[in-house]
Design a protein around this motif. Structure first.
Motif, PDB file in Angstrom:
ATOM      1  N   LEU A 188      45.066  40.075  41.964  1.00  0.00           N
ATOM      2  CA  LEU A 188      45.948  39.069  41.383  1.00  0.00           C
ATOM      3  C   LEU A 188      46.145  37.966  42.414  1.00  0.00           C
ATOM      4  CD1 LEU A 188      47.442  38.825  38.643  1.00  0.00           C
ATOM      5  CD2 LEU A 188      49.508  39.522  39.839  1.00  0.00           C
ATOM      6  N   ALA A 189      45.703  36.760  42.069  1.00  0.00           N
ATOM      7  CA  ALA A 189      45.835  35.626  42.977  1.00  0.00           C
ATOM      8  C   ALA A 189      46.999  34.722  42.603  1.00  0.00           C
ATOM      9  CB  ALA A 189      44.540  34.812  42.998  1.00  0.00           C
ATOM     10  N   SER A 190      47.548  34.904  41.399  1.00  0.00           N
ATOM     11  CA  SER A 190      48.624  34.021  40.949  1.00  0.00           C
ATOM     12  C   SER A 190      49.517  34.753  39.972  1.00  0.00           C
ATOM     13  CB  SER A 190      48.043  32.772  40.275  1.00  0.00           C
ATOM     14  OG  SER A 190      47.369  33.121  39.071  1.00  0.00           O
ATOM     15  N   ARG A 191      50.672  34.182  39.707  1.00  0.00           N
ATOM     16  CA  ARG A 191      51.578  34.664  38.676  1.00  0.00           C
ATOM     17  C   ARG A 191      52.004  33.483  37.817  1.00  0.00           C
ATOM     18  NH1 ARG A 191      55.709  39.053  41.637  1.00  0.00           N
ATOM     19  NH2 ARG A 191      54.086  40.566  42.177  1.00  0.00           N
ATOM     20  N   HIS A 221      44.990  34.546  52.063  1.00  0.00           N
ATOM     21  CA  HIS A 221      45.628  35.832  51.784  1.00  0.00           C
ATOM     22  C   HIS A 221      44.792  36.647  50.806  1.00  0.00           C
ATOM     23  CE1 HIS A 221      49.276  38.359  50.720  1.00  0.00           C
ATOM     24  NE2 HIS A 221      49.381  38.261  52.036  1.00  0.00           N
ATOM     25  N   VAL A 222      44.279  35.986  49.764  1.00  0.00           N
ATOM     26  CA  VAL A 222      43.461  36.672  48.762  1.00  0.00           C
ATOM     27  C   VAL A 222      42.140  37.112  49.378  1.00  0.00           C
ATOM     28  CG1 VAL A 222      42.305  36.438  46.541  1.00  0.00           C
ATOM     29  CG2 VAL A 222      44.535  35.366  46.893  1.00  0.00           C
ATOM     30  N   GLU A 224      41.409  37.695  52.457  1.00  0.00           N
ATOM     31  CA  GLU A 224      41.595  38.775  53.436  1.00  0.00           C
ATOM     32  C   GLU A 224      41.737  40.126  52.750  1.00  0.00           C
ATOM     33  OE1 GLU A 224      44.937  37.515  55.744  1.00  0.00           O
ATOM     34  OE2 GLU A 224      43.687  36.588  57.303  1.00  0.00           O
ATOM     35  N   GLU A 225      42.457  40.166  51.621  1.00  0.00           N
ATOM     36  CA  GLU A 225      42.575  41.418  50.881  1.00  0.00           C
ATOM     37  C   GLU A 225      41.210  41.877  50.383  1.00  0.00           C
ATOM     38  OE1 GLU A 225      44.919  43.427  47.059  1.00  0.00           O
ATOM     39  OE2 GLU A 225      45.199  41.292  47.502  1.00  0.00           O
ATOM     40  N   MET A 226      40.411  40.930  49.883  1.00  0.00           N
ATOM     41  CA  MET A 226      39.073  41.270  49.399  1.00  0.00           C
ATOM     42  C   MET A 226      38.185  41.757  50.541  1.00  0.00           C
ATOM     43  SD  MET A 226      38.642  38.017  46.803  1.00  0.00           S
ATOM     44  CE  MET A 226      37.034  38.440  46.145  1.00  0.00           C
ATOM     45  N   ARG A 227      38.259  41.080  51.681  1.00  0.00           N
ATOM     46  CA  ARG A 227      37.444  41.498  52.827  1.00  0.00           C
ATOM     47  C   ARG A 227      37.846  42.883  53.309  1.00  0.00           C
ATOM     48  NH1 ARG A 227      38.156  37.365  56.089  1.00  0.00           N
ATOM     49  NH2 ARG A 227      39.883  38.295  57.243  1.00  0.00           N
ATOM     50  N   ASP A 228      39.142  43.168  53.289  1.00  0.00           N
ATOM     51  CA  ASP A 228      39.608  44.491  53.710  1.00  0.00           C
ATOM     52  C   ASP A 228      39.076  45.572  52.766  1.00  0.00           C
ATOM     53  OD1 ASP A 228      41.552  46.156  55.382  1.00  0.00           O
ATOM     54  OD2 ASP A 228      42.241  46.579  53.350  1.00  0.00           O
ATOM     55  N   LEU A 229      39.108  45.304  51.468  1.00  0.00           N
ATOM     56  CA  LEU A 229      38.595  46.271  50.491  1.00  0.00           C
ATOM     57  C   LEU A 229      37.083  46.430  50.613  1.00  0.00           C
ATOM     58  CD1 LEU A 229      40.783  45.182  47.455  1.00  0.00           C
ATOM     59  CD2 LEU A 229      40.834  47.439  48.530  1.00  0.00           C
ATOM     60  N   PHE A 230      36.412  45.345  50.876  1.00  0.00           N
ATOM     61  CA  PHE A 230      34.957  45.391  51.056  1.00  0.00           C
ATOM     62  C   PHE A 230      34.594  46.200  52.302  1.00  0.00           C
ATOM     63  CE2 PHE A 230      31.157  43.595  53.086  1.00  0.00           C
ATOM     64  CZ  PHE A 230      30.214  43.723  52.064  1.00  0.00           C
ATOM     65  N   THR A 231      35.321  45.954  53.378  1.00  0.00           N
ATOM     66  CA  THR A 231      34.989  46.575  54.660  1.00  0.00           C
ATOM     67  C   THR A 231      35.365  48.047  54.708  1.00  0.00           C
ATOM     68  OG1 THR A 231      35.319  44.451  55.772  1.00  0.00           O
ATOM     69  CG2 THR A 231      35.347  46.433  57.154  1.00  0.00           C
ATOM     70  N   HIS A 232      36.552  48.373  54.174  1.00  0.00           N
ATOM     71  CA  HIS A 232      37.068  49.730  54.354  1.00  0.00           C
ATOM     72  C   HIS A 232      36.900  50.644  53.141  1.00  0.00           C
ATOM     73  CE1 HIS A 232      39.435  47.364  57.405  1.00  0.00           C
ATOM     74  NE2 HIS A 232      38.956  48.345  58.147  1.00  0.00           N
ATOM     75  N   LYS A 233      36.632  50.056  51.972  1.00  0.00           N
ATOM     76  CA  LYS A 233      36.473  50.893  50.778  1.00  0.00           C
ATOM     77  C   LYS A 233      35.177  50.612  50.030  1.00  0.00           C
ATOM     78  CE  LYS A 233      41.443  51.641  50.034  1.00  0.00           C
ATOM     79  NZ  LYS A 233      41.440  53.099  50.250  1.00  0.00           N
ATOM     80  N   PHE A 259      39.496  28.635  48.373  1.00  0.00           N
ATOM     81  CA  PHE A 259      39.187  30.052  48.200  1.00  0.00           C
ATOM     82  C   PHE A 259      37.691  30.308  48.390  1.00  0.00           C
ATOM     83  CE2 PHE A 259      37.960  33.357  44.973  1.00  0.00           C
ATOM     84  CZ  PHE A 259      38.416  34.456  45.684  1.00  0.00           C
ATOM     85  N   LEU A 260      36.860  29.452  47.818  1.00  0.00           N
ATOM     86  CA  LEU A 260      35.414  29.619  47.973  1.00  0.00           C
ATOM     87  C   LEU A 260      35.003  29.465  49.432  1.00  0.00           C
ATOM     88  CD1 LEU A 260      34.105  27.711  44.809  1.00  0.00           C
ATOM     89  CD2 LEU A 260      34.635  30.144  45.061  1.00  0.00           C
ATOM     90  N   ARG A 261      35.636  28.553  50.138  1.00  0.00           N
ATOM     91  CA  ARG A 261      35.328  28.397  51.568  1.00  0.00           C
ATOM     92  C   ARG A 261      35.728  29.654  52.340  1.00  0.00           C
ATOM     93  NH1 ARG A 261      36.729  23.015  50.408  1.00  0.00           N
ATOM     94  NH2 ARG A 261      38.933  23.312  50.925  1.00  0.00           N
ATOM     95  N   GLU A 262      36.858  30.251  51.974  1.00  0.00           N
ATOM     96  CA  GLU A 262      37.275  31.483  52.653  1.00  0.00           C
ATOM     97  C   GLU A 262      36.292  32.620  52.383  1.00  0.00           C
ATOM     98  OE1 GLU A 262      39.455  31.820  54.839  1.00  0.00           O
ATOM     99  OE2 GLU A 262      40.626  29.984  54.653  1.00  0.00           O
ATOM    100  N   LEU A 263      35.779  32.695  51.156  1.00  0.00           N
ATOM    101  CA  LEU A 263      34.770  33.725  50.856  1.00  0.00           C
ATOM    102  C   LEU A 263      33.528  33.509  51.714  1.00  0.00           C
ATOM    103  CD1 LEU A 263      34.868  34.090  46.945  1.00  0.00           C
ATOM    104  CD2 LEU A 263      35.996  35.503  48.662  1.00  0.00           C
ATOM    105  N   ARG A 264      33.131  32.260  51.866  1.00  0.00           N
ATOM    106  CA  ARG A 264      31.943  31.966  52.674  1.00  0.00           C
ATOM    107  C   ARG A 264      32.190  32.305  54.143  1.00  0.00           C
ATOM    108  NH1 ARG A 264      31.375  27.300  50.974  1.00  0.00           N
ATOM    109  NH2 ARG A 264      32.351  26.085  52.644  1.00  0.00           N
ATOM    110  N   HIS A 265      33.361  31.942  54.650  1.00  0.00           N
ATOM    111  CA  HIS A 265      33.671  32.241  56.052  1.00  0.00           C
ATOM    112  C   HIS A 265      33.772  33.740  56.296  1.00  0.00           C
ATOM    113  CE1 HIS A 265      35.607  27.980  56.312  1.00  0.00           C
ATOM    114  NE2 HIS A 265      34.294  27.951  56.438  1.00  0.00           N
ATOM    115  N   SER A 266      34.151  34.480  55.249  1.00  0.00           N
ATOM    116  CA  SER A 266      34.286  35.934  55.382  1.00  0.00           C
ATOM    117  C   SER A 266      32.972  36.662  55.154  1.00  0.00           C
ATOM    118  CB  SER A 266      35.319  36.452  54.371  1.00  0.00           C
ATOM    119  OG  SER A 266      36.573  35.843  54.550  1.00  0.00           O
ATOM    120  N   SER A 267      31.920  35.902  54.884  1.00  0.00           N
ATOM    121  CA  SER A 267      30.593  36.485  54.591  1.00  0.00           C
ATOM    122  C   SER A 267      30.637  37.404  53.376  1.00  0.00           C
ATOM    123  CB  SER A 267      30.065  37.255  55.818  1.00  0.00           C
ATOM    124  OG  SER A 267      29.954  36.402  56.933  1.00  0.00           O
TER     125      SER A 267
END
Length: 542
Positions: A188-191, A221-222, A224-233, A259-267
Motif C-alpha cells: 500500500l503506497a497511499s490511502r 519508503h515504499v 525500501e519496503e520492497m527491497r527489504d522483501l526482495f532481499t530477505h524473503k 518511485f521509478l527512480r528509487e526502484l532503479r537505484h535499488s536495482s
C-alpha cells in the motif's frame, strides 16, 4: 495500577485474509512499536473454532474484528455470539468501512460488541487498549463509539495520519504467498482517493475525518519496503492495493517518477514485477510505458459501465470511448488485465443493458482477459445509497441492501441473470479461476518459468470461449424476456432451460479445460530451470 501492568495478554485482531490484510497488519505494527503484544487471526465463515482456539491460547485482553463491508456483518455477528457462548470475556471492538460510517447500527446489530474504532485505527486502538478498564476516560479517546446507557456515544474524530511514513511497515509474520512459483507480497503506497464515484465508500471513509483526501508514503519508503522483501524473503511480485495508484494529478505523476527512480537505484526494476489498480483516465501511454520498463506487469481497471447513462449514474467522469481506448492501450502494451464492470446499476434499462452486453462482447472477443460482471450494490454511506433512499427505491436488509428497477421486467431479467451466472461469476471454479490461471500464465512467462506458445494459445482460446458464451447467453435471455415477457417465459420454461443448458454445459467444458491448463502450467514450472534458480535464492536467504 498503570495499563502496562493491568494488560499483559495483548490484542488479537481477527479478519479476512484471502490476501494479506494490510489494514490489520498495519495496526499490529503500530501496537508492537508501542510495546503492546498483538497477533493476527485469519477468519472465514466456518472457522469459528479456529478463532476460539487461538483466543484460548493467547487469552487477549482486547479482540478487534475487521468487518470492512456490511455483507460480512452477519458472519462476524455469528462469530462473536459463538465466542461469548464459549466464555470469552475480552473487550470486543470492530473497525472497517461499515462500522466507521454506521457505528450505532453496528452496535445495535451486534450486541456482543463493546466499542467501535472508527476510520484509521492505528492510534485510536492504542488509546482504547491503555484505557480499557477506565470507561470514564473513554470520552477522551478520539474516533471511537460505544454504548452510553440507551444511546451510543461517538467521540470527536481523530484527524487522519498526516505522514504515512510515520506508520511502521506492516507485520508479515508467517509464510509468504506464492503465485505461479513466484513469492508475492501486497503493498500500500497511499490511502484515499480524489474521486467520488457514487457507488464507492472510499471517499466517505477517508473524507469524513479531517485530513487530505489522498495521502501517499514517500517513494523511498515504499521502495525500501520492497527491497527489504526482495532481499530477505525473495519476493519478486508486488501487488499494490491502492484504490487509485496512478492518479493523474501532477503531484502523483511526480511521485511515480520518483518511485521509478528509487526502484532503479535499488536495482529492483529488472528483477521484480508489480500490479496496480487505476481509473481508465489514468492510462496515459507514455506514463504506463515508463512504469512497464520498471516492472509494472498487471493492471486492474475500473471500467464499471459500457454505456454513457451508467457512467454518469456512477459518477465515473469518463466516457465509453475512453473506456475502450484505455483497454486497447493496455492490451497493446501487453499488460495482464482485469476489469471491474457492472451490468446493472440503478439507471439501467433494457437499452443500456444491451449496450453493456455489446461492450463486453467487443472487449472480450479476442480472449485477452476474462470479462466479468455483476449488479451494483448500494453500500452504506455511498452517494448512490443516499439517492436510492430518497427515491424510496432502497430495499433489502441492512447487510444485503438492494434496489428495484422502474421496469419490473428488468427486475426479472436481473434475477434470472443472477441465477444463471451464479457459479460462473461468483463460484471459485468460475471466472475467478479463469482470471487466476490467466494471471499465473502471464506471471510465469514474465519470469521465464514457462513460455509455451501452445499453452498460451490454448489459454487465450479458453477465455474467448468463456467470454463469447457469457455475452451470447446474456443476449439470448434478454431477447427472450423482451419478446415473450417474463411471465410467459417462466410458464413456458423450455426457452430458459435451453439457455441454461447451453451455458452450464459450456461452463463445465471451460472449467475442465482451465483445470488442465493450470495443472500443465504448474508441472512446467516445477521442471523449469528458472524455478530451481529461484528456489536456490530462497534457500540461501533462509
Amino acid at each position: 495500577m498503570d495499563a502496562e501492568h493491568r494488560h499483559k495478554n495483548g490484542i488479537l485482531l481477527v479478519g479476512y485474509e484471502n490476501q494479506e490484510n494490510l489494514g490489520l497488519r498495519s495496526i499490529i505494527a503500530s501496537l508492537r512499536k508501542n510495546g503492546h503484544k498483538a497477533e493476527l487471526q485469519p477468519f472465514f465463515p466456518g472457522s469459528n473454532n479456529a478463532v476460539l482456539e487461538t483466543i484460548e491460547k493467547l487469552n487477549p485482553d482486547l479482540i478487534g474484528f475487521s468487518l470492512i463491508f456490511q455483507f460480512t456483518l452477519e458472519h462476524f455477528a455469528e462469530l462473536m455470539r459463538y465466542l461469548r457462548r464459549h466464555g470469552v470475556t475480552a473487550h470486543f471492538t470492530a473497525g472497517g468501512h461499515f462500522p466507521s460510517l454506521r457505528p450505532a447500527e453496528t452496535l445495535e446489530l451486534i450486541p456482543e460488541l463493546d466499542s467501535i474504532v472508527r476510520f484509521e485505527g492505528e492510534e485510536s486502538i492504542i488509546d482504547l487498549y491503555t484505557k480499557l478498564d477506565e470507561p470514564s476516560g473513554w470520552p477522551e479517546i478520539q474516533s471511537i463509539a460505544y454504548r452510553n446507557g440507551n444511546s451510543v456515544l461517538q467521540t470527536p474524530l481523530r484527524p487522519l495520519i498526516e505522514n504515512l511514513d510515520d506508520i511502521p511497515p506492516v507485520i508479515r509474520d508467517g509464510s509468504i504467498t506464492t503465485t505461479a512459483g513466484i513469492k508475492t507480497a501486497y503493498m500500500l503506497a497511499s490511502r484515499g482517493c480524489h474521486f467520488n464515484c457514487s457507488f464507492c465508500s472510499i471517499r466517505q471513509f477517508y473524507g469524513t475525518a479531517q485530513g487530505k483526501l489522498r495521502r501517499t508514503r514517500s517513494p523511498l519508503h515504499v521502495a525500501e519496503e520492497m527491497r527489504d522483501l526482495f532481499t530477505h524473503k525473495n519476493v519478486r511480485f508486488f501487488s499494490f492495493q491502492d484504490d487509485d495508484f496512478a492518479a493523474r494529478s501532477p503531484a502523483q505523476k511526480q511521485w511515480i517518477g520518483e518511485f521509478l527512480r528509487e526502484l532503479r537505484h535499488s536495482s529492483l526494476d529488472g528483477n521484480i514485477r508489480w500490479k496496480i489498480s487505476c481509473r481508465v483516465d489514468d492510462v496515459e501511454p507514455s506514463l504506463f510505458r515508463e512504469m512497464a520498463s520498471h516492472g509494472l506487469f498487471a493492471v486492474y481497471l475500473g471500467v464499471e459501465s459500457g454505456n454513457e447513462t451508467g457512467l454518469k449514474t456512477l459518477n465515473k467522469q469518463t466516457t465509453v470511448g475512453r473506456n475502450l481506448e484505455a483497454i486497447e492501450t493496455l492490451k497493446a502494451m501487453g499488460f495482464a488485465l482485469s476489469a471491474g464492470f457492472m451490468l446493472f446499476d440503478p439507471s439501467s434499462t433494457f437499452l443500456t443493458v444491451r449496450e453493456n452486453i455489446r461492450f463486453l462482447a467487443a472487449t472480450g472477443s479476442d480472449g485477452y482477459f476474462p470479462v466479468n460482471f455483476g449488479k451494483m450494490l448500494p453500500y452504506a454511506g455511498t452517494p448512490i445509497e443516499q439517492e436510492l433512499r430518497l427515491q424510496g427505491r432502497l430495499k433489502g436488509t441492512l447487510t444485503h441492501p438492494d434496489y428495484d428497477f422502474p421496469d419490473t421486467e428488468l427486475d426479472w431479467y436481473a434475477f434470472l441473470v443472477q441465477k444463471l451466472f451464479a457459479r460462473r461469476n461468483f463460484g471459485q471454479d468460475g471466472v475467478a479461476a479463469l482470471l487466476g490461471t490467466d494471471f499465473e500464465y502471464r506471471l510465469a512467462a514474465a519470469f521465464g518459468l514457462d513460455n509455451s506458445p501452445e499453452r498460451t494459445a490454448a489459454m487465450k482460446n479458453n477465455i474467448a470461449r468463456s467470454n463469447a458464451l457469457a455475452t451470447r447467453t446474456l443476449g439470448r435471455l434478454l431477447d427472450a424476456v423482451t419478446t415473450m415477457g417474463t411471465q410467459t417465459l417462466l410458464r413456458e420454461e423450455e426457452t430458459i432451460l435451453s439457455i441454461a443448458d447451453e451455458l452450464w454445459t459450456g461452463e463445465a467444458e471451460i472449467t475442465a479445460q482451465n483445470m488442465k491448463l493450470r495443472r500443465d502450467l504448474h508441472d512446467a514450472i516445477e521442471k523449469s530451470p528458472e524455478a530451481a534458480c529461484l528456489q536456490r535464492n530462497e534457500d540461501s536467504i533462509s
